[in-house]
Scaffold this motif. Sequence first.
Motif, mmCIF file in Angstrom:
data_model
loop_
_atom_site.group_PDB
_atom_site.id
_atom_site.type_symbol
_atom_site.label_atom_id
_atom_site.label_comp_id
_atom_site.label_asym_id
_atom_site.label_seq_id
_atom_site.Cartn_x
_atom_site.Cartn_y
_atom_site.Cartn_z
ATOM 1 N N ASN A 578 0.791 -1.220 0.000
ATOM 2 C CA ASN A 578 0.000 0.000 0.000
ATOM 3 C C ASN A 578 0.832 1.283 0.000
ATOM 4 O O ASN A 578 0.257 2.386 0.051
ATOM 5 C CB ASN A 578 -0.928 0.023 1.214
ATOM 6 C CG ASN A 578 -1.953 -1.098 1.176
ATOM 7 O OD1 ASN A 578 -2.935 -1.038 0.441
ATOM 8 N ND2 ASN A 578 -1.703 -2.147 1.956
ATOM 9 N N THR A 579 2.146 1.186 -0.024
ATOM 10 C CA THR A 579 2.995 2.384 -0.059
ATOM 11 C C THR A 579 4.035 2.242 -1.157
ATOM 12 O O THR A 579 4.269 1.146 -1.687
ATOM 13 C CB THR A 579 3.721 2.599 1.287
ATOM 14 O OG1 THR A 579 4.674 1.554 1.483
ATOM 15 C CG2 THR A 579 2.728 2.609 2.447
ATOM 16 N N ARG A 580 4.677 3.364 -1.484
ATOM 17 C CA ARG A 580 5.713 3.342 -2.524
ATOM 18 C C ARG A 580 7.060 2.871 -1.994
ATOM 19 O O ARG A 580 7.940 2.525 -2.772
ATOM 20 C CB ARG A 580 5.868 4.757 -3.118
ATOM 21 C CG ARG A 580 4.658 5.246 -3.884
ATOM 22 C CD ARG A 580 4.990 6.506 -4.684
ATOM 23 N NE ARG A 580 5.474 7.572 -3.822
ATOM 24 C CZ ARG A 580 4.676 8.457 -3.210
ATOM 25 N NH1 ARG A 580 3.362 8.374 -3.361
ATOM 26 N NH2 ARG A 580 5.183 9.418 -2.463
ATOM 27 N N LEU A 581 7.241 2.880 -0.665
ATOM 28 C CA LEU A 581 8.548 2.482 -0.107
ATOM 29 C C LEU A 581 8.889 1.039 -0.440
ATOM 30 O O LEU A 581 10.064 0.690 -0.605
ATOM 31 C CB LEU A 581 8.553 2.682 1.409
ATOM 32 C CG LEU A 581 8.635 4.132 1.907
ATOM 33 C CD1 LEU A 581 8.667 4.175 3.423
ATOM 34 C CD2 LEU A 581 9.871 4.831 1.356
ATOM 35 N N GLY A 582 7.842 0.179 -0.501
ATOM 36 C CA GLY A 582 8.106 -1.222 -0.804
ATOM 37 C C GLY A 582 8.746 -1.412 -2.158
ATOM 38 O O GLY A 582 9.535 -2.339 -2.376
ATOM 39 N N GLY A 583 8.420 -0.496 -3.111
ATOM 40 C CA GLY A 583 8.981 -0.627 -4.446
ATOM 41 C C GLY A 583 10.456 -0.299 -4.507
ATOM 42 O O GLY A 583 11.132 -0.656 -5.475
ATOM 43 N N ASP A 686 13.665 17.714 12.200
ATOM 44 C CA ASP A 686 12.500 18.533 11.810
ATOM 45 C C ASP A 686 11.442 17.677 11.116
ATOM 46 O O ASP A 686 10.870 18.062 10.082
ATOM 47 C CB ASP A 686 12.929 19.687 10.892
ATOM 48 C CG ASP A 686 13.910 20.622 11.565
ATOM 49 O OD1 ASP A 686 13.811 20.797 12.800
ATOM 50 O OD2 ASP A 686 14.802 21.160 10.867
ATOM 51 N N ASN A 687 11.201 16.465 11.687
ATOM 52 C CA ASN A 687 10.191 15.536 11.159
ATOM 53 C C ASN A 687 10.480 15.087 9.731
ATOM 54 O O ASN A 687 9.564 14.679 9.005
ATOM 55 C CB ASN A 687 8.793 16.138 11.239
ATOM 56 C CG ASN A 687 8.305 16.235 12.668
ATOM 57 O OD1 ASN A 687 8.760 15.491 13.535
ATOM 58 N ND2 ASN A 687 7.389 17.152 12.929
ATOM 59 N N TYR A 770 6.059 8.264 12.523
ATOM 60 C CA TYR A 770 5.124 8.158 11.413
ATOM 61 C C TYR A 770 5.040 9.473 10.627
ATOM 62 O O TYR A 770 4.833 9.458 9.397
ATOM 63 C CB TYR A 770 3.740 7.756 11.916
ATOM 64 C CG TYR A 770 3.729 6.341 12.479
ATOM 65 C CD1 TYR A 770 3.914 5.244 11.639
ATOM 66 C CD2 TYR A 770 3.549 6.105 13.830
ATOM 67 C CE1 TYR A 770 3.908 3.954 12.138
ATOM 68 C CE2 TYR A 770 3.549 4.822 14.351
ATOM 69 C CZ TYR A 770 3.736 3.748 13.503
ATOM 70 O OH TYR A 770 3.742 2.465 13.999
ATOM 71 N N GLN A 771 5.208 10.594 11.297
ATOM 72 C CA GLN A 771 5.240 11.867 10.581
ATOM 73 C C GLN A 771 6.438 11.945 9.649
ATOM 74 O O GLN A 771 6.347 12.468 8.530
ATOM 75 C CB GLN A 771 5.261 13.032 11.579
ATOM 76 C CG GLN A 771 3.931 13.274 12.266
ATOM 77 C CD GLN A 771 4.020 14.350 13.334
ATOM 78 O OE1 GLN A 771 5.104 14.647 13.852
ATOM 79 N NE2 GLN A 771 2.875 14.943 13.678
ATOM 80 N N ALA A 772 7.583 11.429 10.104
ATOM 81 C CA ALA A 772 8.775 11.416 9.242
ATOM 82 C C ALA A 772 8.556 10.516 8.032
ATOM 83 O O ALA A 772 8.963 10.853 6.913
ATOM 84 C CB ALA A 772 9.986 10.948 10.045
ATOM 85 N N LEU A 773 7.922 9.357 8.222
ATOM 86 C CA LEU A 773 7.632 8.458 7.097
ATOM 87 C C LEU A 773 6.674 9.110 6.107
ATOM 88 O O LEU A 773 6.774 8.900 4.890
ATOM 89 C CB LEU A 773 7.050 7.147 7.611
ATOM 90 C CG LEU A 773 8.035 6.159 8.244
ATOM 91 C CD1 LEU A 773 7.297 5.013 8.917
ATOM 92 C CD2 LEU A 773 9.007 5.618 7.193
ATOM 93 N N SER A 774 5.725 9.897 6.633
ATOM 94 C CA SER A 774 4.744 10.544 5.739
ATOM 95 C C SER A 774 5.399 11.566 4.838
ATOM 96 O O SER A 774 4.846 11.903 3.771
ATOM 97 C CB SER A 774 3.634 11.190 6.567
ATOM 98 O OG SER A 774 4.129 12.303 7.301
ATOM 99 N N THR A 775 6.573 12.091 5.230
ATOM 100 C CA THR A 775 7.268 13.034 4.354
ATOM 101 C C THR A 775 7.901 12.326 3.161
ATOM 102 O O THR A 775 8.164 12.961 2.130
ATOM 103 C CB THR A 775 8.367 13.786 5.125
ATOM 104 O OG1 THR A 775 9.344 12.857 5.612
ATOM 105 C CG2 THR A 775 7.765 14.557 6.288
ATOM 106 N N LEU A 776 8.171 11.030 3.304
ATOM 107 C CA LEU A 776 8.692 10.251 2.180
ATOM 108 C C LEU A 776 7.575 9.674 1.315
ATOM 109 O O LEU A 776 7.751 9.500 0.107
ATOM 110 C CB LEU A 776 9.565 9.095 2.711
ATOM 111 C CG LEU A 776 10.894 9.455 3.375
ATOM 112 C CD1 LEU A 776 11.589 8.194 3.857
ATOM 113 C CD2 LEU A 776 11.800 10.228 2.424
ATOM 114 N N ASP A 777 6.447 9.336 1.960
ATOM 115 C CA ASP A 777 5.337 8.702 1.247
ATOM 116 C C ASP A 777 4.035 9.156 1.896
ATOM 117 O O ASP A 777 3.785 8.881 3.077
ATOM 118 C CB ASP A 777 5.472 7.179 1.319
ATOM 119 C CG ASP A 777 4.493 6.456 0.400
ATOM 120 O OD1 ASP A 777 3.470 7.063 0.021
ATOM 121 O OD2 ASP A 777 4.756 5.276 0.075
#
Length: 799
Positions: A578-583, A686-687, A770-777
């Motif tokens: 469900n996310t782009r990180l897996g790719g 900074d998140n 989770y906020q830091a992860l949301s900045t990547l995806d």
Amino acid sequence: MNPDDITKWLDVNEAFVENYFLKKAKLTLVNKWLLKNSYKPVTDLQKSRQQILQTKFKTLQTINECSEDSQKFQKRRGSRRELRHCFSLPSSANFLLSDYIQSKVKIPTGFSSQNEFMKRKLKDSNETDFFLEIVKDIAYDLQLSSILKKISVNAEILLSATKVELLKVKKGRLILDDKASDVGGYLAKCVASEKCLRFRPIEMLQLSRVDASIAEEIRENIENMLCMPIKGRDGEVIAVLQAVNKMKLERSNDVLNEGFTQRDEKLLETYAAFCSMAICNAESVGNYEKDYERNKILLEVVHELFEEERILGNLLFKITIKARSLFDCQDCCVFLLDDEQSQNVQEIKFSKIFTVNGPNDGEKFSHKHPFYELGAIAKRSLFIEEDIKIVTEDVNDELLRNIKTPVNSLFCKPILNSESRKLGAIMLLNKHFGTFQEYDEMLFGAYSIFCGLAINNCILYDEISKASAQRTVALEVLSYHTTVPVEEMKEFQAKQIEYDRDEIHRLTFDDFSLSSDQMLKATIDLFHKMEFISHFSMNEETVCRFFLAVRKNYRSIAYHNWRHAFNVCQLMFAIFNNTRLGGNLTMLEKLGLAVACICHDVDHRGTNNAFLSKSDSALAQLYGTSATLEHHHFNQAITILNSKGHNIFSQMSSSDYQTVISMMKDAILATDLGRHMSQRKLWIKDNHITKPDNNTIRSILMTACDIGAITKNWNVQYQAANLVMEEFYEQSKKEKALQIQSMHSINMKKRDELPNLQIGWIDQICLPLYQALSTLDTNFQNLVERVLANRDKWKSLID
């Protein structure tokens, strides 16, 4: 032919005279020549010959005994290779060690710049130069025996005495050898008074009338006498010079003069001051040489004894062999203690006795053994924890009354380890020449210490070997109980297990919706869905047995159980889908993360790392206090993988196998929150994730899935929080039983503070991640929103 012609012929034919003299001259003629030329006569040629023969005999005897020992030793070992291994230094190390311990200090050897004849001649011509010469003679010599001999000769020439003797003094006592005697005890009086004693002929006659014991000696040998004490650095008497019978200056007249004068006394006193310095320096050098030699011997002893650390019998036999040669004694016995807790001599028991001529593995200590009676002395030494030394004069000693073994000298010491625990006793029997001296005592003391350490090391090695064997057996038993037999695997495969396959792929999956078998079936299906099984050529039965074994190794505790492991694994699969990180991850990286998720808490005990450290648990001792549980979880996973029929990576290449194992380890260690918090400062600022490489992403995803219960719906989150609290409550009871101070966050007396604890948990750990992860995806934004929604729910409980 008249005498003049004969004299002329002899002067011309010197070679004939020399050969004739050597063949025909008798001792009386030699002595006449020596006396005429102011040399000391040879008093007892027969005695000198006997001494030479005795010295040669002792040397040959020692060589023969060493040869016999070597032959016996070689028979015991059975081969030259084994014999070489048992020597003190191996052939490769012998030269190196000898070179390292060889003294680089060169001690001046004793030699005289002028012989006795030249000294007498120099004295007659220039007494000042002669005095300077005899001072230099002893000043540059550091060999004590040589110095003592030179002092006697030089003093004899200095005083024109018939005889001068130098006797050593030790601790205020005069040391007399076989040749020397203290006539009338005047040498001892000189030592006691620390003053010079001078007796002229008339005074000697008066002494003979008063003391009948010296009358004959004075009448035959002594006409006059001078005794001079030699004092050391601290003013104590270290030697005494005795000069006898001053001769007249006229060499042709054998009549003695009126004895030693006050001038002679002053001369000898001055020379004695230089003698004191020479003797003290030589003794210091001698002590240094003894210390060096002792240390050199002990270094070789350590090297030899600590080579043998496996078989106690071989070590003890080696100790007896080395001690006999080292201390030049008839035999050496080692008594091995059976029980060190004995309270009196009668209760001390020896299990075995080791002797030079006994077998390598020792003999049972019983009344039939020839040295059984000597055991009483060894027991006494152990009981009082002191040395026992018996010499020839003590043959009537109480300890020797019931001993049948011939004892001329004996030395016994207890053997202790580094903790002063009694291990046994070592005994030296019958020194070949003389008795055990102070040097032997010092060396034997150090030798017994090293023996104790070597024996203790050998015992520890045996205990460690047994412990290792027990560990091997325990691992075999553990492997049997933690692995899954084929029958159990087939029984599971035969089951018809259904569940909601669509729900399993969602980020909002209900953690408490599946049973244990459903979770196991879903795990296998997820591996099929991700194409791990086909891509890495995994065997279906091996995969099933592996996951069954992993489930079997999770304990029945409140939270960190099989369900938690499955939920972490499910969330990781949901993130892949469900996310782009897996790719951005390779198939090998995804496999490493998935297996790490399912194994990350295997064999969790329901307590945290802090508890394990404070309770000094076996896990903390094994893995240390950093990420203790995480290291244990990884090792348990490897144990399952290494079990027969359970290795799902068996078809991989060597490089892929090493890579996936390394990624598994890093991922499991990433679940340690202490490690995560220390590294998060480097990753997140900074998140935002400042270093979004695959290694960082894998570690962050692993932590995000491990704490993923906070991202689920409120009912799931609330239930999970209470299960964690229940687990912590069980830990707090264990802490109370062990009297360990409980942490604030797991003290059940503050259970009503759970909402506050959860808000702190969200704000400090979960939300920033989770906020830091949301900045990547941006797909992670849904997780952030659910975390915030759960925070509002906990906040409402406080209000």
